[in-house]
Scaffold this motif. Structure first.
Motif, PDB file in Angstrom:
ATOM      1  N   VAL A   1       0.054   7.243  -3.398  1.00 27.18           N
ATOM      2  CA  VAL A   1       1.674   7.143  -3.929  1.00 27.18           C
ATOM      3  C   VAL A   1       1.210   6.567  -5.356  1.00 27.18           C
ATOM      4  CG1 VAL A   1       3.394   5.703  -3.273  1.00 27.18           C
ATOM      5  CG2 VAL A   1       2.067   6.365  -1.447  1.00 27.18           C
TER       6      VAL A   1
ATOM      7  N   HIS B   1       2.806   5.828  -9.092  1.00 28.62           N
ATOM      8  CA  HIS B   1       3.848   4.949  -9.852  1.00 28.62           C
ATOM      9  C   HIS B   1       4.087   5.409 -11.081  1.00 28.62           C
ATOM     10  CE1 HIS B   1       6.240   1.635 -10.497  1.00 28.62           C
ATOM     11  NE2 HIS B   1       5.781   1.391 -11.553  1.00 28.62           N
TER      12      HIS B   1
ATOM     13  N   TRP C   1      15.272   1.456  -2.492  1.00 32.07           N
ATOM     14  CA  TRP C   1      15.023   0.184  -3.367  1.00 32.07           C
ATOM     15  C   TRP C   1      14.490  -0.945  -2.526  1.00 32.07           C
ATOM     16  CZ3 TRP C   1      14.435  -0.831  -8.227  1.00 32.07           C
ATOM     17  CH2 TRP C   1      14.681  -2.219  -8.603  1.00 32.07           C
ATOM     18  N   SER C   2      13.706  -1.589  -3.047  1.00 37.12           N
ATOM     19  CA  SER C   2      13.211  -2.873  -2.588  1.00 37.12           C
ATOM     20  C   SER C   2      13.499  -4.026  -3.570  1.00 37.12           C
ATOM     21  CB  SER C   2      11.742  -2.762  -2.120  1.00 37.12           C
ATOM     22  OG  SER C   2      11.211  -4.120  -2.204  1.00 37.12           O
TER      23      SER C   2
ATOM     24  N   ASP D   1      10.221  -5.858  -4.231  1.00 39.36           N
ATOM     25  CA  ASP D   1       9.194  -5.434  -5.253  1.00 39.36           C
ATOM     26  C   ASP D   1       9.966  -4.860  -6.529  1.00 39.36           C
ATOM     27  OD1 ASP D   1       7.554  -5.388  -3.056  1.00 39.36           O
ATOM     28  OD2 ASP D   1       7.814  -3.665  -2.340  1.00 39.36           O
TER      29      ASP D   1
ATOM     30  N   ARG E   1      11.332  -2.035  -7.074  1.00 40.37           N
ATOM     31  CA  ARG E   1      10.937  -0.728  -7.172  1.00 40.37           C
ATOM     32  C   ARG E   1      11.558   0.250  -6.161  1.00 40.37           C
ATOM     33  NH1 ARG E   1       4.370  -0.140  -7.349  1.00 40.37           N
ATOM     34  NH2 ARG E   1       4.274  -1.178  -9.532  1.00 40.37           N
ATOM     35  N   TRP E   2      11.608   1.349  -6.679  1.00 34.25           N
ATOM     36  CA  TRP E   2      12.055   2.421  -5.875  1.00 34.25           C
ATOM     37  C   TRP E   2      10.925   3.283  -5.110  1.00 34.25           C
ATOM     38  CZ3 TRP E   2      16.916   3.456  -4.592  1.00 34.25           C
ATOM     39  CH2 TRP E   2      18.121   3.182  -5.409  1.00 34.25           C
ATOM     40  N   THR E   3      11.033   3.402  -3.880  1.00 32.91           N
ATOM     41  CA  THR E   3      10.115   4.522  -3.227  1.00 32.91           C
ATOM     42  C   THR E   3      10.725   5.647  -2.964  1.00 32.91           C
ATOM     43  OG1 THR E   3       9.089   2.560  -2.272  1.00 32.91           O
ATOM     44  CG2 THR E   3       8.670   4.827  -1.016  1.00 32.91           C
TER      45      THR E   3
ATOM     46  N   GLU F   1      10.889   9.554  -1.829  1.00 32.96           N
ATOM     47  CA  GLU F   1      10.301  10.489  -0.978  1.00 32.96           C
ATOM     48  C   GLU F   1      10.607  12.002  -1.182  1.00 32.96           C
ATOM     49  OE1 GLU F   1      10.448   9.170   3.116  1.00 32.96           O
ATOM     50  OE2 GLU F   1      10.511   7.279   2.591  1.00 32.96           O
TER      51      GLU F   1
ATOM     52  N   ARG G   1       5.173  10.732  -1.842  1.00 32.89           N
ATOM     53  CA  ARG G   1       5.646   9.650  -2.161  1.00 32.89           C
ATOM     54  C   ARG G   1       5.420   9.127  -3.551  1.00 32.89           C
ATOM     55  NH1 ARG G   1       6.009   4.915   2.055  1.00 32.89           N
ATOM     56  NH2 ARG G   1       7.482   5.899   3.761  1.00 32.89           N
TER      57      ARG G   1
ATOM     58  N   THR H   1       6.564   5.845  -6.259  1.00 30.52           N
ATOM     59  CA  THR H   1       7.311   4.491  -6.654  1.00 30.52           C
ATOM     60  C   THR H   1       7.453   4.711  -7.926  1.00 30.52           C
ATOM     61  OG1 THR H   1       5.269   3.348  -6.988  1.00 30.52           O
ATOM     62  CG2 THR H   1       6.183   3.154  -4.793  1.00 30.52           C
ATOM     63  N   CYS H   2       8.647   4.029  -8.540  1.00 34.46           N
ATOM     64  CA  CYS H   2       9.114   3.864  -9.643  1.00 34.46           C
ATOM     65  C   CYS H   2      10.154   2.720  -9.859  1.00 34.46           C
ATOM     66  CB  CYS H   2      10.028   5.188 -10.175  1.00 34.46           C
ATOM     67  SG  CYS H   2      11.564   5.503  -9.309  1.00 34.46           S
TER      68      CYS H   2
END
Ligand SMILES: Cc1cc2nc3c(=O)[nH]c(=O)nc-3n(C[C@H](O)[C@H](O)[C@H](O)COP(=O)(O)OP(=O)(O)OC[C@H]3O[C@@H](n4cnc5c(N)ncnc54)[C@H](O)[C@@H]3O)c2cc1C
Length: 512
Positions: A22, A24, A129-130, A133, A135-137, A139, A150, A152-153
């Protein structure tokens, strides 16, 4: 216009174990059209230490200008404003053909090394969005293998345009399956469609129809533009005489900047005049049409809409090409309604019949927000229609997220450039202050207005699904470049938003 010739694929990183990780990135951009390439340029220039990647669902750079390949495809706004602020448009024509625009976008990507940051055939399906964290995951699905991928950013920027690439809008006309000729849709123009010497009917009266008709009429036996109701059509010189003079006298960049402002202000003036003095504008448009059409032509039947100028998008035609085709008898306009397709053409509600070998349904686009992906914040699905648009580029309650939507009454890129600049301003501000997240907070505004103030069919069909706009700045959409320059380039960066310090995000993570 082979999408693959100028493509350098950004390679996925492989993990030590051999499988793809995954990955980033600081910023993920979705879409490699005008907006995505422009946003990447701003990021590289203004936030050079930020890592970024563009995810693009198709196989090529260019978006709209790669997808649409119908005869005569061109811009209907001038390239001094549809071009990027940072890359002067050097070609002679201000109203440019699709292939020239495509190579301009590609060239921008190549000469700035942006093409190396694109992952093609990656269709983004979901972003979550979390807050924990910060962060965006994201998909995505590989369109070649169907494999899920996947990423993350920290920041997600949607540059996915405004319409559905998978299908255009096609009303369910009666009897279509009876028709023995060819039916074509401009969004998927058949490369080998031979219309020379054929009778063609183009259904529609929007920008695509008025572009197609004169172009097809160059070699078809005859082209009929069949419209249910008229649209305002205004002729404009394909070249810009002032621009040509300035380009001869002044350094390229200076001349471009001046012409860009001139044309942006001109578009605002025409729009404002249309809204404030509609009768005057109607009369000007009518007189201009009469001058270019044959004597005794039924101008009011075919070119006098029931709405006011700029209540719907106005159609601009370069050097009056549509009027010329009508004047020369190569094309005609019929204002009527379709009763049914027949084996040999179209029967109209008036009882008239239009014989056709080819029917082109220039009936429009299907609007599609944020590339059709699902958006989640902390496990809850975001219902776009419940959000309020912040500065026309972020959404209430959605952290670290931007969405480029250009102007409906002027060139798209004027706004796209400002949005990209603003994202960089925000990122730098967050860096300087140690913030991990920024979330627009609409508590002080009322979601009073629809997102787009345009009565065009493609807009009204989808308004209910789009975000709202508020009753005051910075929640009110301007559709005005000068006001947006003030708001986005020079205005405050911390109005009606909540910043989350990086330490708070770290603390939340350690408690969890
Ligand atoms: C025929 C036509 C003519 C036009 N003429 C003008 C004009 O003259 N002036 C003007 O201002 N505007 C015009 N427009 C509007 C035009 O779309 C914009 O000018 C501009 O090209 C939009 O650029 P964009 O990069 O934002 O979007 P697009 O050009 O639509 O590019 C979006 C990109 O995002 C990708 N994408 C979308 N969803 C996803 C996803 N989920 N995952 C991965 N990738 C995704 C698409 O594949 C595409 O490559 C025209 C539009 C059309 C259809």
């Amino acid at each position: 216009m082979d999408g693959q010739t100028s493509r350098i694929e950004a390679e996925p990183e492989e993990s030590g174990a051999g499988g793809p990780e995954v990955e980033h990135f600081d910023v993920l951009l979705v879409g490699a059209g005008l907006s995505g390439i422009g946003a990447a340029w701003h990021l590289q220039q203004r936030c050079p230490h930020r890592t970024f990647l563009i995810l693009e669902g198709r196989e090529a750079i260019g978006g709209t200008w790669d997808l649409f390949r119908y005869p005569g495809i061109r811009s209907d706004s001038d390239m001094f404003t549809l071009g990027f602020a940072f890359k002067p448009w050097l070609e002679a024509k201000a109203i440019a053909d699709g292939p020239s625009i495509l190579s301009y976008v590609r060239q921008t990507a190549e000469e700035n090394g942006i093409d190396r940051h694109i992952r093609f055939r990656h269709r983004v399906t979901k972003a979550s969005w979390s807050s924990e964290d910060a962060r965006w995951t994201v998909e995505a699905e590989r369109t070649d293998t169907g494999k899920p991928v996947r990423f993350t950013c920290g920041w997600l920027h949607m540059c996915s345009g405004y319409y559905d690439y998978a299908q255009g809008y096609l009303p369910d006309f009666a009897g279509m399956d009876r028709f023995r000729g060819t039916i074509a849709h401009p969004q998927f123009w058949p490369e080998d469609l031979d219309y020379r010497g054929k009778r063609v009917v183009v259904i529609g009266s929007g920008a695509t129809a008025v572009t197609l008709v004169p172009s097809l009429a160059e070699s078809a036996a005859h082209v009929t533009m069949l419209q249910r109701s008229p649209t305002y059509v205004a002729s404009r010189p394909a070249s810009d005489a002032i621009a040509d003079r300035l380009r001869a006298w002044l350094p390229t960049k200076l001349a471009y900047a001046i012409v860009r402002w001139k044309n942006a202000l001109q578009a605002i003036a025409i729009f404002n005049l249309s809204r404030r003095r509609p009768e005057m504008m109607k009369s000007m448009l009518r007189k201009a049409a009469i001058k270019q059409l044959p004597d005794g032509y039924a101008v009011d039947t075919h070119f006098k809409p029931s709405y006011n100028p700029w209540d719907q998008r106005m159609c601009l035609i370069p050097d009056g090409d549509l009027f010329t085709a009508v004047r020369d008898g190569r094309a005609s306009v019929v204002t009527d309604q379709i009763d049914t397709f027949t084996e040999t053409g179209i029967r109209l509600k008036s009882g008239d019949e239009l014989a056709a070998d080819i029917v082109v349904s220039a009936t429009g686009l299907n609007l599609l927000a944020i590339g059709g992906m699902q958006l989640e914040v902390d496990g809850s699905v975001v219902d776009l229609s419940k959000t309020v648009s912040y500065k026309g580029m972020m959404l209430s309650g959605v952290p670290n997220f931007a969405w480029t939507i250009g102007y409906t009454n002027a060139s798209w890129t004027l706004k796209a450039d400002l949005v990209a600049e603003y994202v960089c301003r925000l990122l730098k501000h967050m860096d300087a202050k140690g913030y991990a997240a920024v979330t627009p907070d609409a508590a002080g505004t009322t979601a009073a207005n629809p997102f787009l103030d345009l009565a065009s069919g493609y807009v009204t069909r989808s308004l209910a699904e789009l975000p709202k706009q508020g009753d005051r700045a910075p929640w009110r959409l301007h559709q005005n470049y000068v006001k947006d320059v003030r708001l986005l380039r020079r205005g405050p960066i911390d109005d009606d938003v909540v910043f989350t310090p990086a330490v708070a995000a770290d603390r939340a993570r350690s408690i969890a």
